[in-house]
Design an enzyme around this catalytic site. Sequence first.
Site, PDB file in Angstrom:
ATOM      1  N   SER A 122       0.910  -0.841   0.097  1.00 12.50           N
ATOM      2  CA  SER A 122       0.020   0.255  -0.118  1.00 12.50           C
ATOM      3  C   SER A 122       1.091   1.232  -0.265  1.00 12.50           C
ATOM      4  O   SER A 122       1.974   1.359   0.422  1.00 12.50           O
ATOM      5  CB  SER A 122      -1.021  -0.456   0.940  1.00 12.50           C
ATOM      6  N   TYR A 149      -0.866  -0.207  10.120  1.00 12.57           N
ATOM      7  CA  TYR A 149      -1.072  -1.102   9.388  1.00 12.57           C
ATOM      8  C   TYR A 149       0.106  -0.522   8.170  1.00 12.57           C
ATOM      9  O   TYR A 149       0.462  -1.043   7.186  1.00 12.57           O
ATOM     10  CB  TYR A 149      -2.199  -0.426   8.043  1.00 12.57           C
TER      11      TYR A 149
END
Length: 238
Positions: free
Chosen positions: A138, A148
């Site tokens: 990501s 994350y």
Amino acid sequence: MTTALITGASSGLGAEYARQLAARGADLVLVARDRDALEDLATTLRARYRVEVAVLAADLLKPRHRARVERRIADPDQPIEVLVNNAGFGLPLAFERNDIDDEVRHLDLHVEVPMRLTHAALPGMLARGHGRIVNVASVAGFMPRSTYGACKGWLISFSRWANGRYGPKGVTVTAVCPGFTHTNFHERAGLPPGQEGVADWMWLDASDVVRESLHDVARGRAVSIPSGKYKLLVAFAR
């Protein structure tokens, strides 16, 4: 005939990778927890693209399930030429309020699982002299964004190193780094798009993300940021 194994294949980017790889003539092994969703997708892909599609229902956070997937990846009689490490989930960004066991599972799925599956794939790919490993990361991996972003940062760094190490031997490793993409990922994380405060122009279509990333994978790139606007944002963030 190329065979691709895709984790997290029941929906979102995983299902889109399955569709686009099948359209290119690849046989597939689809991995996810939801057997019914996998079977539905497999039936559609077999009928539309005339490819072989196997379903392997597994919870990759359970060691015995994960070991079955590792054995399938490493099977020399049914070689996997393309591995797509896509399985994952998100959590609310308030780390201090999240359940710590959920955070540990999050870490395991985003770091330990792709590391183990990559390790299972490499010996056979290196022996054959070719292979592609795709790690879905990501743009969050380039900037602070709770755990994350930290997990995806590890995956990007690992992919860069592995591509430099194994690319000259015919096995490329690519970290795919999309931005906000229209899938069910945010809803499952408890973060509906409206709560993200993200402008409409920043959202990407899954089909575009996968198509552009596969182009970068074919070129052997270590990192793929499948959007011009996110390339600019990452450059600015750096």
